[in-house]
Structures are given as C-alpha cells and as structure tokens.
Design an enzyme around this catalytic site. Structure first.
Site, PDB file in Angstrom:
ATOM      1  N   ASP A 243      -1.251   5.044   2.687  1.00  0.00           N
ATOM      2  CA  ASP A 243      -0.875   3.801   3.378  1.00  0.00           C
ATOM      3  C   ASP A 243       0.122   3.014   2.527  1.00  0.00           C
ATOM      4  OD1 ASP A 243      -0.717   1.515   4.879  1.00  0.00           O
ATOM      5  OD2 ASP A 243      -2.792   0.867   4.554  1.00  0.00           O
TER       6      ASP A 243
ATOM      7  N   ASP B  91       1.132  -3.004   8.290  1.00  0.00           N
ATOM      8  CA  ASP B  91       0.092  -2.605   7.333  1.00  0.00           C
ATOM      9  C   ASP B  91      -1.306  -2.662   7.970  1.00  0.00           C
ATOM     10  OD1 ASP B  91      -0.925  -1.732   4.970  1.00  0.00           O
ATOM     11  OD2 ASP B  91      -0.783  -3.665   3.922  1.00  0.00           O
TER      12      ASP B  91
ATOM     13  N   GLU C 103      -2.544  -0.864  10.136  1.00  0.00           N
ATOM     14  CA  GLU C 103      -2.335   0.387  10.882  1.00  0.00           C
ATOM     15  C   GLU C 103      -3.627   1.110  11.218  1.00  0.00           C
ATOM     16  OE1 GLU C 103      -2.502   0.279   7.709  1.00  0.00           O
ATOM     17  OE2 GLU C 103      -3.648   2.080   7.270  1.00  0.00           O
TER      18      GLU C 103
ATOM     19  N   LYS D 270       3.518  -2.652   1.268  1.00  0.00           N
ATOM     20  CA  LYS D 270       2.568  -3.199   0.290  1.00  0.00           C
ATOM     21  C   LYS D 270       3.278  -3.430  -1.035  1.00  0.00           C
ATOM     22  CE  LYS D 270      -1.712  -0.949   1.865  1.00  0.00           C
ATOM     23  NZ  LYS D 270      -2.484  -2.146   2.217  1.00  0.00           N
TER      24      LYS D 270
ATOM     25  N   ARG E 100      -6.472   0.113  12.363  1.00  0.00           N
ATOM     26  CA  ARG E 100      -7.057  -0.266  13.654  1.00  0.00           C
ATOM     27  C   ARG E 100      -6.277   0.378  14.803  1.00  0.00           C
ATOM     28  NH1 ARG E 100      -6.385  -6.417  12.104  1.00  0.00           N
ATOM     29  NH2 ARG E 100      -6.669  -5.417  10.092  1.00  0.00           N
TER      30      ARG E 100
ATOM     31  N   ASP F 100      -7.151   6.144   1.747  1.00  0.00           N
ATOM     32  CA  ASP F 100      -7.187   5.515   3.071  1.00  0.00           C
ATOM     33  C   ASP F 100      -7.593   6.476   4.193  1.00  0.00           C
ATOM     34  OD1 ASP F 100      -7.103   3.014   4.146  1.00  0.00           O
ATOM     35  OD2 ASP F 100      -5.008   3.135   4.784  1.00  0.00           O
TER      36      ASP F 100
ATOM     37  N   LYS G 170     -11.056   7.000  10.288  1.00  0.00           N
ATOM     38  CA  LYS G 170      -9.652   6.687   9.959  1.00  0.00           C
ATOM     39  C   LYS G 170      -9.177   7.684   8.902  1.00  0.00           C
ATOM     40  CE  LYS G 170      -6.798   3.184   7.553  1.00  0.00           C
ATOM     41  NZ  LYS G 170      -6.700   1.810   7.040  1.00  0.00           N
TER      42      LYS G 170
HETATM   43  N1  BES Z   1      -5.909   0.425   4.049  1.00  0.00           N
HETATM   44  C1  BES Z   1      -5.848  -0.978   4.091  1.00  0.00           C
HETATM   45  C2  BES Z   1      -7.170  -1.659   3.735  1.00  0.00           C
HETATM   46  C3  BES Z   1      -7.667  -1.505   2.321  1.00  0.00           C
HETATM   47  C4  BES Z   1      -7.347  -2.465   1.372  1.00  0.00           C
HETATM   48  C5  BES Z   1      -8.453  -0.467   1.955  1.00  0.00           C
HETATM   49  C6  BES Z   1      -7.815  -2.351   0.089  1.00  0.00           C
HETATM   50  C7  BES Z   1      -8.936  -0.326   0.664  1.00  0.00           C
HETATM   51  C8  BES Z   1      -8.617  -1.295  -0.273  1.00  0.00           C
HETATM   52  C9  BES Z   1      -5.432  -1.461   5.490  1.00  0.00           C
HETATM   53  O1  BES Z   1      -4.658  -0.586   6.212  1.00  0.00           O
HETATM   54  C10 BES Z   1      -4.632  -2.699   5.298  1.00  0.00           C
HETATM   55  O2  BES Z   1      -3.595  -2.598   4.742  1.00  0.00           O
HETATM   56  N2  BES Z   1      -5.156  -3.814   5.762  1.00  0.00           N
HETATM   57  C11 BES Z   1      -4.504  -5.076   5.629  1.00  0.00           C
HETATM   58  C12 BES Z   1      -4.638  -5.793   6.948  1.00  0.00           C
HETATM   59  C13 BES Z   1      -3.814  -7.031   7.074  1.00  0.00           C
HETATM   60  C14 BES Z   1      -2.334  -6.674   7.110  1.00  0.00           C
HETATM   61  C15 BES Z   1      -4.207  -7.763   8.325  1.00  0.00           C
HETATM   62  C16 BES Z   1      -5.195  -5.842   4.514  1.00  0.00           C
HETATM   63  O3  BES Z   1      -6.410  -5.715   4.380  1.00  0.00           O
HETATM   64  O4  BES Z   1      -4.517  -6.512   3.756  1.00  0.00           O
HETATM   65 ZN    ZN Z   2      -4.815   1.424   5.742  1.00  0.00          ZN
HETATM   66 MG    MG Z   3      -2.567  -0.872   5.825  1.00  0.00          MG
END
Ligand code: BES
Ligand code: ZN
Ligand code: MG
Length: 506
Positions: free
Chosen positions: A276, A353, A355, A283, A357, A294, A271
C-alpha cells in the site's frame, strides 16, 4: 522441529534432556517448590543436590541435575493456581527459547504430568505444543542462518497410558494444524512485495490447497482481471489501476462430509493489498515502510480457513481473498473520481489511501452473491484502529451482536485480545457523498476505524450476519508475546477465527 507423544521407555532411548515443571507456594513467608507430580525417585535425587536448596519453583527459575545418567532440567512456573492457559503458553515459549538458544540438545523431552496446570492432560499438551511450534518459527527465506539450530525434536512424554492417550496425541496434532496455518500466515505477511504480488499470491494459495488440503474436496476458483471486469468490480479495479500486476479474487469453498439443509454457510473475506503506497494520496515514506503487511487480512482468513478444513469443521465455509497492490503510475485513480461498485453504489474517492475498504466492498458484495448465513471479513484497514484500541488489540464490529459475542467466546478460549466497537448510525452519515452514494473517507479523522467499518456494512446483503475485524494493530510487531517474533508478522487472530469456524455456536 517435530513434536511426538511418547512413552517413558522410548523417551529414555531418544532424548538428551528431560524437563520437569515445578510450581511454587508461599508458606510461613517462604517460597517453596511444589514437586508433588514428580516421581519419587527423581524428586529424592533432585532434593539431594546442592542446587535444589536454592530452587523455589518461581517462574523462570531453572536447576539442572543428573538422574541415572540422564540430564534433567527443573523449570519453575510459579504458583499453579495463577497459571492460566496464556501464562502456561508464555512460560513454555520462554523455556523453548532458552533451550533452543543453548544449542546443545537435538531432542528434549517434557514430562506432561508435571506441566499439567490446566487439570487436563490434552489441554496442557495442546498449549505446550502450540507454544513450541510458534516459538520455533523464523522467517529465513532471504537470510541464511549462521548454522542450523540443533533442537529438532520435542517429545511430550507420559509415565502412564493417560498421558500418552489418543486424546493427548489428537490435541498435539490439532495444535500442529493450527500453528502451521499461523506460520503460513506469518510467511505470507513477511514475504516482501517484490516477491508476493497479486499473481504470485493467488498461485501460492492454489498450490497450497492442492497439496496440503488434498482430500478435503476444496473447490478453488481464481478470478483474473477479465473475470473481475465481467463481475463489474469497479472499486477493486480502481485500486488496481496503476498496478504492474492483474488483480485477483481467490474463491475457495469447503463443504463438510455430512450436511443437512440446516448446515450453516460462513463466508470469509480478506483484504489482500500486497503493498500500500497510498496511491496518488501517497503515504509519507515513514508510514509506507511495513505496508507489505497490508495483505494480512487475507492471509489471516486463508489460514483460519485452512485450519478449519483440517479440523473438519461441520460448517460450509467459503473464503474470498481480494488481492491487488495500491500502486502509483500515470494510470492511477485520482482523488475526486467517482467509481461504480459491483453492487451498483457509487463511491467518491476522497483519498486513494483509503483503498482497503474499496477492495473489500466489491469482494464482500461478490461473497454475498453466494448467500452465506454469516460473513466475516478481516483487514489491516485503518491506522485509526491503533488510536482507538491500541496496537495490541483487534477491533471487531458488525451488524449482529450474537455473532460478535460468539466470536468473543472463541477469542477468550484462545487468549487473544479483541474488543467489540459499536457501529452507530452517525458513522455512516459521515460517509455519504454529495455527488455519489458514498465517499471513501469521512469528514474528520475521528472514529476512523468505525467509519471504515460502517462503509463496509453498506455492501453486506440484507439478512447476512456480518462481522468486520480490523487487525491493523495486531498483524505484526507483537514481540511482547514470547511466542511472536519481535519484528514481522504475528499470525494472531488465526487461532480465534479457526476455533470459531470449527467450534463456534453458529
Ligand atoms: N493499510 C492502511 C491502514 C494501516 C495503517 C494498516 C497502519 C496498518 C498500519 C490503510 O489502507 C490506510 O492507509 N488507511 C488510511 C485511511 C485514511 C486515508 C482514511 C489511514 O488509516 O490513515
Ligand atoms: Zn491499506
Ligand atoms: Mg491505504
């Protein structure tokens, strides 16, 4: 800083300080230093100093003395039998930090025989040099240091041919290849998002391959937006919709010098979200800071690929980096959209968010079209990973226990913390949409790490062994390890993955 392996004679000529390790043992309720590997003359000299009376060989204790006009430092490492690889690595790292902070010596020499707690000179030299190279790392692109640190040359020396053998030299060289890959991974993750965007990132990798992996026959193909459209990577394009930059897929392939029809092919997928914001599902500002990391999954797989190539892995390895940012503009994909993936499966967007996946799904599907035997992806995929396994552990999951268990052997070998999580059928059930084949978020936050993993599994071709590594916790802020910076990228998991790609039983 460079590390060389040298004989005693040249060490005397070049070094300003010699470091000898001592261990400790308990006897009659007293702690005593163990100096059994020290040459008799140096031991006698040390034991005649006043300071040595207080030196027990406990971890972290030091004592400085003079031998034939040369400065010598005794460093305590505690009980020898307790000093496993990771303890040795950490003790060497703390020692290096102290010596560098002293800012007195240009060249410091370490007596390999005295450090040999692993009962193998090559293994001990490998751990020592790994600790030194990793600890020496600082990210200085945008901040001038007050002055250049003095310490520039580390010598690992031996008193006989065994300690300066080709095997010892080869293991120091091997550590250098692995740690320089890790330090490149760290640099990429630390690079700010206004510098490292999808286009500059792809260019950097291309240049690094052409200059530093020359002679290994690496093929490189970079897909631009038009190519990605031709490939019908709708999910990647939907994440990229609001970006000021084009998306990129970087595709690297390595073929070993000797191949047979049984040579296994491993595909790596990473990834590469250079920043992000969360997109329309924006966010909160506190959670957004740090999201330059990210792209950590792509930097990790690229670094592991780089190390495996330099170690001349016997496997065919392909590496796919899916790169874009997740930005916000009038063109941004909005929640409720339904997007068609490269595989043909449709995805309802519940949250922009989620994204990573989406980027991975199309990249995994593309990677599968090259028919790998195994596919390993890495991503800073979910915050839920930190809730599930903690911020110091990487979560692994997939469709093949054999692959997972073999990889876990590599993580033990490299002392990295990775735990396998099961992908039960119930997880993917929660990712089904009423109006599309899948949706990109589950019905609840519970098991978010595994649900994201299960989503990725839907894009892995039948018959391909697959493992997903969620590195959201370990990619940065691992300063509890003395060889990792307090803030910023860690470079963790590169060692385990690099080891697996070179030595794993595939
Ligand atoms: N890049 C984030 C995941 C992340 C969070 C990485 C904290 C490092 C530290 C990912 O893209 C994300 O935002 N995931 C969301 C998913 C949710 C919307 C289902 C999350 O983990 O809150
Ligand atoms: Zn992300
Ligand atoms: Mg995200």
């Amino acid at each position: 800083m460079k590390i060389t392996v040298e004989s005693l004679k040249s060490t005397y000529e070049k070094s300003q300080l010699m470091v000898l390790a001592a261990f400790s043992k308990e006897s009659n309720g007293k702690t005593q230093p163990v100096l059994s590997t020290w040459p008799k003359e140096i031991k006698d000299c040390f034991l005649s100093t006043v300071d040595s009376k207080f030196f027990e060989g406990k971890a972290g204790q030091t004592s400085f003395f003079e031998f034939l006009g040369e400065g010598v430092l005794a460093i305590g490492f505690g009980e020898k039998t307790k000093l496993k690889k990771e303890n040795l690595r950490q003790e060497c790292s703390k020692l290096y930090t102290k010596l560098k902070a002293k800012d007195v010596y240009h060249t410091v020499a370490f007596d390999l025989d005295t450090f040999n707690s692993l009962r193998s000179l090559p293994d001990t030299a490998a751990i020592m040099s790994e600790a030194f190279y990793l600890t020496d790392y600082t990210y200085t692109k945008f901040k001038k240091l007050d002055h250049e640190p003095k310490l520039k040359h580390v010598i690992i020396f031996g008193r006989d041919n065994k300690a300066t053998s080709a095997k010892v030299k080869a293991s120091v060289e091997s550590s250098k290849m692995t740690t320089s890959a890790m330090n490149i991974c760290r640099n990429l993750i630390n690079d700010p998002p206004n510098i490292l965007n999808s286009e500059s990132y792809a260019k950097f990798v291309e240049k690094d391959v052409k200059t530093n992996l020359k002679g290994h026959g690496i093929k490189i193909k970079i897909l631009n937006k038009a190519d990605i459209k031709k490939e019908k990577m709708g999910l990647l394009l939907s994440v990229n919709a609001a970006s000021a930059y084009e998306p990129r897929i970087v595709h690297l392939s390595y073929t070993p010098k000797k191949t047979t029809k049984n040579t296994k092919h491993i595909a790596l997928v990473g990834k590469g979200v250079t920043f992000d914001t969360g997109g329309v599902s924006l966010k909160p500002s506190g959670a957004m800071v740090g999201m330059k990391t990210d792209m950590g999954g792509s930097a990790t797989v690229y670094a592991a690929f780089r190390a495996a190539v330099q170690h001349e892995s016997p496997y065919k390895i392909s590496c796919f980096l899916g790169i874009t940012d997740n930005a916000l503009s009038a063109n941004a994909t909005v929640p409720d959209s339904v997007i068609k993936s490269r595989s043909g499966k449709t995805v309802e967007i519940g949250n922009t968010d989620a994204e990573g996946r989406l980027v991975l799904a199309d990249t995994i599907d593309y990677a599968c079209s090259f028919n790998p035997d195994e596919l390993i992806d890495a991503a800073t995929l979910t915050g839920a990973c930190l809730i599930a396994v903690g911020g110091k552990v990487c979560a692994a999951m997939g469709n093949d226990d054999k692959l997972l268990n073999n990889f876990l052997k590599s993580t033990k070998e490299k002392s990295e913390l990775v735990v396998g999580l099961p992908l039960f059928d119930i997880y993917i059930k929660d990712m089904k949409s009423e109006i599309a084949d899948l949706k990109n978020i589950g019905g609840s936050r519970n098991a978010g790490c595994q649900k994201a993993g299960a989503f990725l599994g839907e894009f892995v071709k039948e018959g391909v062994s697959w493992m997903h590594l969620d590195i959201a916790g370990v990619a940065d802020s691992q300063g509890y390890l003395p060889y990792c910076p307090n803030n910023g990228a860690s470079g963790l998991i590169v060692r385990s993955l690099g080891h697996y790609l070179t030595n794993g039983k595939i």
